[in-house]
Design an enzyme around this catalytic site. Sequence first.
Site, PDB file in Angstrom:
ATOM      1  N   SER A 173       0.828  -1.210   0.000  1.00 25.69           N
ATOM      2  CA  SER A 173       0.000   0.000   0.000  1.00 25.69           C
ATOM      3  C   SER A 173       0.858   1.254   0.000  1.00 25.69           C
ATOM      4  O   SER A 173       1.953   1.266   0.560  1.00 25.69           O
ATOM      5  CB  SER A 173      -0.895  -0.012   1.251  1.00 25.69           C
ATOM      6  OG  SER A 173      -1.489   1.242   1.452  1.00 25.69           O
ATOM      7  N   TYR A 214      -1.413  -1.211  11.116  1.00 23.54           N
ATOM      8  CA  TYR A 214      -1.770  -1.722   9.779  1.00 23.54           C
ATOM      9  C   TYR A 214      -0.666  -1.339   8.781  1.00 23.54           C
ATOM     10  O   TYR A 214      -0.113  -2.190   8.095  1.00 23.54           O
ATOM     11  CB  TYR A 214      -3.122  -1.154   9.318  1.00 23.54           C
ATOM     12  CG  TYR A 214      -3.280  -1.238   7.813  1.00 23.54           C
ATOM     13  CD1 TYR A 214      -3.066  -0.120   6.996  1.00 23.54           C
ATOM     14  CD2 TYR A 214      -3.570  -2.450   7.202  1.00 23.54           C
ATOM     15  CE1 TYR A 214      -3.151  -0.217   5.628  1.00 23.54           C
ATOM     16  CE2 TYR A 214      -3.662  -2.554   5.828  1.00 23.54           C
ATOM     17  CZ  TYR A 214      -3.446  -1.421   5.042  1.00 23.54           C
ATOM     18  OH  TYR A 214      -3.515  -1.533   3.672  1.00 23.54           O
ATOM     19  N   LYS A 234       2.433  -3.621   6.557  1.00 23.73           N
ATOM     20  CA  LYS A 234       2.761  -3.568   5.122  1.00 23.73           C
ATOM     21  C   LYS A 234       4.270  -3.363   4.950  1.00 23.73           C
ATOM     22  O   LYS A 234       4.916  -4.005   4.131  1.00 23.73           O
ATOM     23  CB  LYS A 234       1.982  -2.447   4.421  1.00 23.73           C
ATOM     24  CG  LYS A 234       0.489  -2.718   4.313  1.00 23.73           C
ATOM     25  CD  LYS A 234       0.199  -3.999   3.547  1.00 23.73           C
ATOM     26  CE  LYS A 234      -1.271  -4.319   3.488  1.00 23.73           C
ATOM     27  NZ  LYS A 234      -1.530  -5.642   2.880  1.00 23.73           N
TER      28      LYS A 234
HETATM   29  C1  WQD Z   1      -9.838   8.810   1.556  1.00 24.02           C
HETATM   30  C2  WQD Z   1     -10.105  10.279   1.863  1.00 24.02           C
HETATM   31  C3  WQD Z   1     -10.424  10.732   4.188  1.00 24.02           C
HETATM   32  C4  WQD Z   1     -14.155   8.532   4.668  1.00 24.02           C
HETATM   33  C5  WQD Z   1      -6.884   3.882   3.388  1.00 24.02           C
HETATM   34  C6  WQD Z   1      -5.673   3.084   3.775  1.00 24.02           C
HETATM   35  C7  WQD Z   1      -5.042   2.510   2.530  1.00 24.02           C
HETATM   36  C8  WQD Z   1      -6.069   1.698   1.808  1.00 24.02           C
HETATM   37  C9  WQD Z   1      -7.200   2.621   1.374  1.00 24.02           C
HETATM   38  C10 WQD Z   1      -6.315  -0.589   2.514  1.00 24.02           C
HETATM   39  C11 WQD Z   1      -9.372  10.749   3.111  1.00 24.02           C
HETATM   40  C12 WQD Z   1     -11.694  11.027   3.387  1.00 24.02           C
HETATM   41  C13 WQD Z   1     -13.002   9.082   4.127  1.00 24.02           C
HETATM   42  C14 WQD Z   1     -15.203   9.388   5.099  1.00 24.02           C
HETATM   43  C15 WQD Z   1     -13.914  11.296   4.401  1.00 24.02           C
HETATM   44  N1  WQD Z   1      -6.579   0.696   2.663  1.00 24.02           N
HETATM   45  N2  WQD Z   1     -12.897  10.431   3.994  1.00 24.02           N
HETATM   46  N3  WQD Z   1     -15.038  10.745   4.940  1.00 24.02           N
HETATM   47  O1  WQD Z   1      -7.372   6.731   4.218  1.00 24.02           O
HETATM   48  O2  WQD Z   1      -6.633   7.349   1.855  1.00 24.02           O
HETATM   49  O3  WQD Z   1      -6.489   4.986   2.619  1.00 24.02           O
HETATM   50  O4  WQD Z   1      -7.779   3.118   2.602  1.00 24.02           O
HETATM   51  O5  WQD Z   1      -5.618  -1.132   1.703  1.00 24.02           O
HETATM   52  O6  WQD Z   1      -3.961   1.685   2.917  1.00 24.02           O
HETATM   53  O7  WQD Z   1      -4.737   3.944   4.373  1.00 24.02           O
HETATM   54  O8  WQD Z   1      -8.723   6.000   2.201  1.00 24.02           O
HETATM   55  O9  WQD Z   1     -11.121   6.079   1.646  1.00 24.02           O
HETATM   56  O10 WQD Z   1     -10.423   6.015   4.111  1.00 24.02           O
HETATM   57  O11 WQD Z   1     -10.068   8.081   2.765  1.00 24.02           O
HETATM   58  O12 WQD Z   1     -13.787  12.527   4.279  1.00 24.02           O
HETATM   59  O13 WQD Z   1     -16.282   8.952   5.607  1.00 24.02           O
HETATM   60  O14 WQD Z   1     -11.491  10.431   2.138  1.00 24.02           O
HETATM   61  O15 WQD Z   1     -10.217  11.755   5.160  1.00 24.02           O
HETATM   62  O16 WQD Z   1      -8.976  12.076   2.899  1.00 24.02           O
HETATM   63  P1  WQD Z   1      -7.272   6.384   2.786  1.00 24.02           P
HETATM   64  P2  WQD Z   1     -10.161   6.494   2.710  1.00 24.02           P
END
Ligand code: WQD
Length: 339
Positions: free
Chosen positions: A125, A150, A154
């Site tokens: 990741s 987590y 990785k």
């Molecule tokens: C994306 C953006 C949130 C939810 C994580 C892991 C990564 C992979 C993908 C597993 C961010 C914003 C999110 C919400 C929001 N996981 N958000 N409201 O955190 O970039 O990556 O998931 O393999 O390893 O780190 O993905 O989709 O959680 O968030 O505003 O209800 O959306 O703050 O900016 P992230 P995400």
Amino acid sequence: MKVLVTGGLGFIGSHTVVELQNEGFEVVIIDDLSNSSVDVLEGITAITGKEPVFEQIDLREKASVQEFFKKYADVSGVIHFAASKAVGESVENPLLYYENNLGTLVYLLQELQKKDKAHFIFSSSCTVYGQAEKMPITEDAPIQQAMSPYGNTKQIGEEIITDTAKVTNINAILLRYFNPVGSHESAEIGELPKGTPQNLVPFITQTAIGLREQLSVFGDDYPTADGTCIRDYIHVVDLAKAHVKALKRLIDNKNESNVETFNLGTGKGNSVLEVINTFEKVSGEKLNYKIAPRREGDITEAYADTTKANDVLGWKAELTIEDALASAWKWEKKVRGKE
Ligand code: WQD
């Protein structure tokens, strides 16, 4: 060639099984069903016309892993998706993550090292980069101190594989995903998060379908054009195809070293508000959201430099964020019977 796909009934795993079967690979799936459903097999079969072999195994049980490799002695390629992946949960329960994400990896590699030749593809990741200094992010960007157990699993996973590949007949490719989103165009398979979705896109589609009251945008005071975080949202089907490319590269012995790393993204960043606006455009739905406080541990910006994946792996993302959001919405409607 027979390929083991661990976590093959999961979101990225199931899409990869479809692409492997489309390319004529014989697939055996291991899944413990902790974050997936055996119904996914039907979806894979509906798309490809072929039902993969499925073994329900908890990879934390070393004896079961050994049993599996005795029974399937002709498996010499492994695509390893099976892992726990909720950042927040990993902070609450680190040992669950170290056991499930690393103990299982060791057991798989211990079996593969007994073979004359083995090919191993690891689901890593972009989280290993933390908040990278330079955008877009290249594979040689520094690995930063993990922000969660987590993310640490990785990083450590990559090190375990690298150390092992040096002294065994295992050649490996580490694939660092950016943000996988979307679903197969058939809507036969898709993302099925259990409980409240952590990730942005499933939360958006569940809000639009009425399952969730309102989406919280975690912060609009970041140093970006519209104040919300930027990510590289890659269509899960493009991501799946990259795994087939990587496996073929290992089988054809094209890899230049025994461990290669590739960033898998579109090379384009989109902010949270841009994703919301794009979703509204492709779905025709008005999304109910509010600006909320920042989420602990979020980085401001991450999007991939895709040069190496394009030039060396010979893979390029073809689908757009519009395609991804439209497919995610189609899947949500189908799952909730609102198609
Ligand atoms: C994306 C953006 C949130 C939810 C994580 C892991 C990564 C992979 C993908 C597993 C961010 C914003 C999110 C919400 C929001 N996981 N958000 N409201 O955190 O970039 O990556 O998931 O393999 O390893 O780190 O993905 O989709 O959680 O968030 O505003 O209800 O959306 O703050 O900016 P992230 P995400």
